[in-house]
Design a protein around this motif. Structure first.
Motif, short mmCIF file in Angstrom:
data_model
loop_
_atom_site.label_atom_id
_atom_site.label_comp_id
_atom_site.label_asym_id
_atom_site.label_seq_id
_atom_site.Cartn_x
_atom_site.Cartn_y
_atom_site.Cartn_z
N TRP A 11 16.74 64.08 29.58
CA TRP A 11 15.39 63.64 29.94
C TRP A 11 15.37 63.03 31.34
O TRP A 11 14.53 63.37 32.17
N ARG A 12 16.33 62.13 31.61
CA ARG A 12 16.41 61.49 32.93
C ARG A 12 16.65 62.52 34.03
O ARG A 12 16.02 62.49 35.09
N GLU A 13 17.58 63.45 33.79
CA GLU A 13 17.90 64.47 34.79
C GLU A 13 16.69 65.36 35.08
O GLU A 13 16.43 65.71 36.24
N ASP A 14 15.94 65.72 34.05
CA ASP A 14 14.74 66.54 34.24
C ASP A 14 13.63 65.75 34.94
O ASP A 14 12.92 66.28 35.79
N LEU A 15 13.48 64.47 34.58
CA LEU A 15 12.50 63.62 35.24
C LEU A 15 12.82 63.51 36.73
O LEU A 15 11.92 63.64 37.57
N VAL A 40 4.04 63.80 36.40
CA VAL A 40 5.11 64.17 35.46
C VAL A 40 4.57 64.27 34.04
O VAL A 40 5.02 65.11 33.26
N GLN A 41 3.59 63.44 33.71
CA GLN A 41 2.97 63.54 32.38
C GLN A 41 2.24 64.87 32.22
O GLN A 41 2.30 65.48 31.16
N ILE A 42 1.57 65.33 33.27
CA ILE A 42 0.91 66.64 33.24
C ILE A 42 1.94 67.75 33.04
O ILE A 42 1.68 68.75 32.37
N LEU A 43 3.14 67.55 33.58
CA LEU A 43 4.21 68.53 33.41
C LEU A 43 4.86 68.46 32.03
O LEU A 43 5.76 69.24 31.72
N GLY A 44 4.43 67.53 31.20
CA GLY A 44 4.94 67.44 29.84
C GLY A 44 6.11 66.49 29.67
O GLY A 44 6.78 66.51 28.64
N SER A 46 7.01 62.79 29.10
CA SER A 46 6.44 61.51 28.72
C SER A 46 7.25 60.39 29.35
O SER A 46 8.37 60.11 28.93
N ALA A 47 6.68 59.79 30.40
CA ALA A 47 7.37 58.70 31.10
C ALA A 47 6.36 57.63 31.47
O ALA A 47 5.26 57.94 31.93
N THR A 48 6.75 56.38 31.26
CA THR A 48 5.89 55.27 31.68
C THR A 48 6.09 55.04 33.18
O THR A 48 7.05 55.55 33.78
N ARG A 49 5.21 54.27 33.74
CA ARG A 49 5.35 53.94 35.16
C ARG A 49 6.64 53.17 35.42
O ARG A 49 7.31 53.39 36.42
N ASP A 50 7.00 52.29 34.50
CA ASP A 50 8.25 51.53 34.64
C ASP A 50 9.46 52.47 34.61
O ASP A 50 10.38 52.32 35.43
#
Length: 101
Positions: A11-15, A40-44, A46-50
């Motif tokens: 997940w981190r690597e893709d983000l 990134v949320q539009i790309l699917g 799920s990540a918070t701003r933090d």
């Protein structure tokens, strides 16, 4: 069997790759953390701003972006190294490699 740690790493690597690719496509190679989070949320992803800010800090430590704080927003600018990683020309541990389009 996929472990929770392996999923979190993926997940981190893709983000991180998504952040670099979004910056690569942005006018002036620059976006603020608010737009990056929404994008990134539009790309699917799920990540918070933090969470996004944590990864932006990591990417800055790797020399793939430069950051500055303006009016409480983190503004990220893509570097040449980051552009190379976004295009798949450079391999950086901790950042996914882009797949063929």
């Amino acid at each position: 069997m996929v472990t929770i740690n392996a999923m979190a790493d993926a997940w981190r690597e893709d983000l991180r790759l998504s952040i670099l690719r979004l910056l690569h496509e942005a006018p002036g190679l620059t976006l603020n953390d608010s737009l990056l989070t929404k994008s990134v949320q539009i790309l699917g992803i799920s990540a918070t701003r933090d969470q996004l800010r944590t990864e932006v800090g990591w990417l800055e430590q790797q020399g793939t972006i430069r950051c500055q704080v303006l009016s409480g927003l983190i503004v990220a600018e893509l570097t040449e190294r980051g552009s190379d990683a976004a295009k798949g020309l450079a391999s950086i541990p901790g950042i996914s490699r882009p797949s063929a389009r």
